[in-house]
Scaffold this motif. Structure first.
Motif, PDB file in Angstrom:
ATOM      1  N   MET A   1      47.814 -10.563-109.512  1.00  0.00           N
ATOM      2  CA  MET A   1      47.940  -9.674-108.372  1.00  0.00           C
ATOM      3  C   MET A   1      48.336 -10.437-107.114  1.00  0.00           C
ATOM      4  SD  MET A   1      47.805  -6.587-107.675  1.00  0.00           S
ATOM      5  CE  MET A   1      47.704  -5.499-106.331  1.00  0.00           C
ATOM      6  N   GLN A   2      47.776 -11.647-106.960  1.00  0.00           N
ATOM      7  CA  GLN A   2      48.096 -12.451-105.785  1.00  0.00           C
ATOM      8  C   GLN A   2      49.554 -12.894-105.826  1.00  0.00           C
ATOM      9  OE1 GLN A   2      45.593 -15.868-105.334  1.00  0.00           O
ATOM     10  NE2 GLN A   2      46.279 -16.257-103.251  1.00  0.00           N
ATOM     11  N   LYS A   3      50.062 -13.170-107.024  1.00  0.00           N
ATOM     12  CA  LYS A   3      51.468 -13.556-107.183  1.00  0.00           C
ATOM     13  C   LYS A   3      52.373 -12.402-106.770  1.00  0.00           C
ATOM     14  CE  LYS A   3      54.667 -15.164-110.699  1.00  0.00           C
ATOM     15  NZ  LYS A   3      54.838 -15.472-112.112  1.00  0.00           N
ATOM     16  N   MET A   4      52.010 -11.185-107.111  1.00  0.00           N
ATOM     17  CA  MET A   4      52.786 -10.006-106.754  1.00  0.00           C
ATOM     18  C   MET A   4      52.805  -9.827-105.237  1.00  0.00           C
ATOM     19  SD  MET A   4      54.413  -7.235-107.859  1.00  0.00           S
ATOM     20  CE  MET A   4      53.832  -6.492-109.348  1.00  0.00           C
ATOM     21  N   ALA A   5      51.665 -10.027-104.591  1.00  0.00           N
ATOM     22  CA  ALA A   5      51.596  -9.892-103.133  1.00  0.00           C
ATOM     23  C   ALA A   5      52.446 -10.967-102.456  1.00  0.00           C
ATOM     24  CB  ALA A   5      50.141  -9.980-102.667  1.00  0.00           C
ATOM     25  N   SER A   6      52.381 -12.186-102.954  1.00  0.00           N
ATOM     26  CA  SER A   6      53.194 -13.268-102.388  1.00  0.00           C
ATOM     27  C   SER A   6      54.679 -12.972-102.543  1.00  0.00           C
ATOM     28  CB  SER A   6      52.869 -14.598-103.063  1.00  0.00           C
ATOM     29  OG  SER A   6      51.552 -14.967-102.821  1.00  0.00           O
ATOM     30  N   ALA A   7      55.054 -12.451-103.708  1.00  0.00           N
ATOM     31  CA  ALA A   7      56.455 -12.125-103.959  1.00  0.00           C
ATOM     32  C   ALA A   7      56.928 -11.036-103.013  1.00  0.00           C
ATOM     33  CB  ALA A   7      56.637 -11.686-105.413  1.00  0.00           C
ATOM     34  N   LEU A   8      56.112 -10.019-102.811  1.00  0.00           N
ATOM     35  CA  LEU A   8      56.492  -8.937-101.897  1.00  0.00           C
ATOM     36  C   LEU A   8      56.605  -9.425-100.456  1.00  0.00           C
ATOM     37  CD1 LEU A   8      54.449  -5.965-103.399  1.00  0.00           C
ATOM     38  CD2 LEU A   8      56.904  -6.402-103.580  1.00  0.00           C
ATOM     39  N   VAL A   9      55.696 -10.318-100.050  1.00  0.00           N
ATOM     40  CA  VAL A   9      55.779 -10.883 -98.694  1.00  0.00           C
ATOM     41  C   VAL A   9      57.072 -11.674 -98.532  1.00  0.00           C
ATOM     42  CG1 VAL A   9      54.747 -12.600 -97.150  1.00  0.00           C
ATOM     43  CG2 VAL A   9      53.301 -10.902 -98.256  1.00  0.00           C
ATOM     44  N   LEU A  10      57.432 -12.476 -99.533  1.00  0.00           N
ATOM     45  CA  LEU A  10      58.676 -13.238 -99.469  1.00  0.00           C
ATOM     46  C   LEU A  10      59.897 -12.316 -99.393  1.00  0.00           C
ATOM     47  CD1 LEU A  10      58.083 -16.175-101.976  1.00  0.00           C
ATOM     48  CD2 LEU A  10      58.324 -16.318 -99.505  1.00  0.00           C
ATOM     49  N   ILE A  11      59.881 -11.235-100.176  1.00  0.00           N
ATOM     50  CA  ILE A  11      61.001 -10.298-100.158  1.00  0.00           C
ATOM     51  C   ILE A  11      61.121  -9.636 -98.786  1.00  0.00           C
ATOM     52  CG2 ILE A  11      61.818  -8.093-101.096  1.00  0.00           C
ATOM     53  CD1 ILE A  11      60.690  -9.045-103.830  1.00  0.00           C
ATOM     54  N   VAL A  12      59.994  -9.185 -98.238  1.00  0.00           N
ATOM     55  CA  VAL A  12      60.016  -8.539 -96.916  1.00  0.00           C
ATOM     56  C   VAL A  12      60.476  -9.539 -95.854  1.00  0.00           C
ATOM     57  CG1 VAL A  12      58.550  -7.509 -95.132  1.00  0.00           C
ATOM     58  CG2 VAL A  12      58.321  -6.780 -97.504  1.00  0.00           C
ATOM     59  N   LEU A  13      59.934 -10.754 -95.894  1.00  0.00           N
ATOM     60  CA  LEU A  13      60.363 -11.771 -94.918  1.00  0.00           C
ATOM     61  C   LEU A  13      61.849 -12.083 -95.068  1.00  0.00           C
ATOM     62  CD1 LEU A  13      57.393 -14.312 -94.896  1.00  0.00           C
ATOM     63  CD2 LEU A  13      58.106 -12.795 -93.046  1.00  0.00           C
ATOM     64  N   GLY A  14      62.324 -12.169 -96.304  1.00  0.00           N
ATOM     65  CA  GLY A  14      63.747 -12.418 -96.536  1.00  0.00           C
ATOM     66  C   GLY A  14      64.609 -11.331 -95.933  1.00  0.00           C
ATOM     67  N   LEU A  15      64.209 -10.070 -96.118  1.00  0.00           N
ATOM     68  CA  LEU A  15      64.979  -8.957 -95.545  1.00  0.00           C
ATOM     69  C   LEU A  15      64.939  -8.971 -94.016  1.00  0.00           C
ATOM     70  CD1 LEU A  15      63.977  -6.138 -98.048  1.00  0.00           C
ATOM     71  CD2 LEU A  15      66.205  -7.288 -97.855  1.00  0.00           C
ATOM     72  N   ILE A  16      63.774  -9.294 -93.452  1.00  0.00           N
ATOM     73  CA  ILE A  16      63.655  -9.360 -91.988  1.00  0.00           C
ATOM     74  C   ILE A  16      64.537 -10.476 -91.435  1.00  0.00           C
ATOM     75  CG2 ILE A  16      62.080  -9.938 -90.083  1.00  0.00           C
ATOM     76  CD1 ILE A  16      59.865  -8.481 -91.669  1.00  0.00           C
ATOM     77  N   VAL A  17      64.488 -11.645 -92.083  1.00  0.00           N
ATOM     78  CA  VAL A  17      65.280 -12.782 -91.596  1.00  0.00           C
ATOM     79  C   VAL A  17      66.773 -12.507 -91.760  1.00  0.00           C
ATOM     80  CG1 VAL A  17      65.809 -15.213 -92.028  1.00  0.00           C
ATOM     81  CG2 VAL A  17      63.454 -14.471 -91.886  1.00  0.00           C
ATOM     82  N   MET A  18      67.149 -11.791 -92.831  1.00  0.00           N
ATOM     83  CA  MET A  18      68.566 -11.453 -92.989  1.00  0.00           C
ATOM     84  C   MET A  18      69.007 -10.446 -91.925  1.00  0.00           C
ATOM     85  SD  MET A  18      68.961 -11.452 -97.108  1.00  0.00           S
ATOM     86  CE  MET A  18      70.606 -10.812 -97.084  1.00  0.00           C
ATOM     87  N   ALA A  19      68.105  -9.557 -91.514  1.00  0.00           N
ATOM     88  CA  ALA A  19      68.437  -8.595 -90.470  1.00  0.00           C
ATOM     89  C   ALA A  19      68.489  -9.269 -89.100  1.00  0.00           C
ATOM     90  CB  ALA A  19      67.420  -7.457 -90.462  1.00  0.00           C
ATOM     91  N   PHE A  20      67.595 -10.227 -88.874  1.00  0.00           N
ATOM     92  CA  PHE A  20      67.545 -10.965 -87.610  1.00  0.00           C
ATOM     93  C   PHE A  20      67.574 -12.454 -87.934  1.00  0.00           C
ATOM     94  CE2 PHE A  20      65.031  -7.062 -87.211  1.00  0.00           C
ATOM     95  CZ  PHE A  20      65.752  -6.417 -86.211  1.00  0.00           C
ATOM     96  N   PRO A  21      68.776 -13.009 -88.183  1.00  0.00           N
ATOM     97  CA  PRO A  21      68.894 -14.375 -88.715  1.00  0.00           C
ATOM     98  C   PRO A  21      68.239 -15.466 -87.874  1.00  0.00           C
ATOM     99  CG  PRO A  21      71.008 -13.261 -88.777  1.00  0.00           C
ATOM    100  CD  PRO A  21      70.072 -12.383 -88.037  1.00  0.00           C
ATOM    101  N   LEU A  22      68.213 -15.329 -86.586  1.00  0.00           N
ATOM    102  CA  LEU A  22      67.639 -16.397 -85.771  1.00  0.00           C
ATOM    103  C   LEU A  22      66.121 -16.458 -85.894  1.00  0.00           C
ATOM    104  CD1 LEU A  22      69.895 -16.289 -82.600  1.00  0.00           C
ATOM    105  CD2 LEU A  22      70.011 -17.820 -84.549  1.00  0.00           C
ATOM    106  N   LEU A  23      65.490 -15.379 -86.370  1.00  0.00           N
ATOM    107  CA  LEU A  23      64.048 -15.413 -86.608  1.00  0.00           C
ATOM    108  C   LEU A  23      63.689 -16.401 -87.720  1.00  0.00           C
ATOM    109  CD1 LEU A  23      62.870 -11.691 -86.415  1.00  0.00           C
ATOM    110  CD2 LEU A  23      62.470 -13.523 -84.782  1.00  0.00           C
ATOM    111  N   GLY A  24      64.607 -16.642 -88.633  1.00  0.00           N
ATOM    112  CA  GLY A  24      64.355 -17.607 -89.698  1.00  0.00           C
ATOM    113  C   GLY A  24      64.704 -19.021 -89.291  1.00  0.00           C
ATOM    114  N   LEU A  25      65.699 -19.147 -88.434  1.00  0.00           N
ATOM    115  CA  LEU A  25      66.162 -20.470 -88.039  1.00  0.00           C
ATOM    116  C   LEU A  25      65.210 -21.140 -87.050  1.00  0.00           C
ATOM    117  CD1 LEU A  25      68.411 -22.590 -88.127  1.00  0.00           C
ATOM    118  CD2 LEU A  25      69.457 -21.404 -86.215  1.00  0.00           C
ATOM    119  N   ILE A  26      64.691 -20.367 -86.111  1.00  0.00           N
ATOM    120  CA  ILE A  26      63.857 -20.953 -85.051  1.00  0.00           C
ATOM    121  C   ILE A  26      62.590 -21.603 -85.606  1.00  0.00           C
ATOM    122  CG2 ILE A  26      62.500 -20.398 -82.995  1.00  0.00           C
ATOM    123  CD1 ILE A  26      64.783 -18.439 -82.252  1.00  0.00           C
TER     124      ILE A  26
END
Length: 159
Positions: A1-26
């Motif tokens: 279950m913890q692996k699933m939550a981590s995977a979902l967090v990574l997916i959401v963060l990936g989508l956010i960073v792709m939408a706002f690229p400088l949020l990932g770079l900074i």
């Protein structure tokens, strides 16, 4: 279950960073800046202590420490510097691959000139990517893609 939550967090963060690229770079630039800054301080201290044993090595460590301090502060203050340096390093690798490929094609040693052709093609791709990575937005999108792919892989890979 913890692996699933981590995977979902990574997916959401990936989508956010792709939408706002400088949020990932900074954050990556700032974290890298702090690490390089600490490296610079360590090199300076090591260089000062080394001068008693070997003046040449001590001076080299001090010079490297000053360079690391400047880069670390630069990464923290200006994330664009981090992006430029990443693009520059990829560009340099591409240049080396092209030169090695040309040497491989022209060389009579080895007999297989296709290795040189492949190196030239990969080198040209590296040169193109190196020019693109120098743009902070594209580097941010690549970081977002990495987060997204890591999250998806975490969902589907069984351990």
């Amino acid at each position: 279950m913890q692996k699933m939550a981590s995977a979902l967090v990574l997916i959401v963060l990936g989508l956010i960073v792709m939408a706002f690229p400088l949020l990932g770079l900074i954050p990556i630039s700032v974290l890298t800046g702090f690490i390089v800054l600490i490296l610079g301080i360590g090199l300076l201290i090591g260089g000062i202590m080394e001068i008693g044993e070997s003046i040449g090595m001590g001076i080299v460590e001090i010079i490297l420490g000053i360079i690391a301090l400047v880069l670390g502060i630069g990464f923290i203050v200006n994330p664009g510097l981090f992006s430029w340096l990443a693009g520059f390093l990829v560009w340099i690798v591409g240049l080396f691959l092209v030169v090695a490929g040309i040497i491989g094609v022209l060389s009579k040693v080895g007999g297989n000139r296709w290795n040189g052709v492949v190196a030239i093609i990969l080198g040209i791709i590296y040169l193109i990517v190196g020019n693109l990575i120098a743009d902070p937005v594209i580097l941010g999108i690549l970081i977002g893609l990495w987060l997204l792919i890591s999250g998806i892989m975490m969902l589907f890979v069984k351990e």
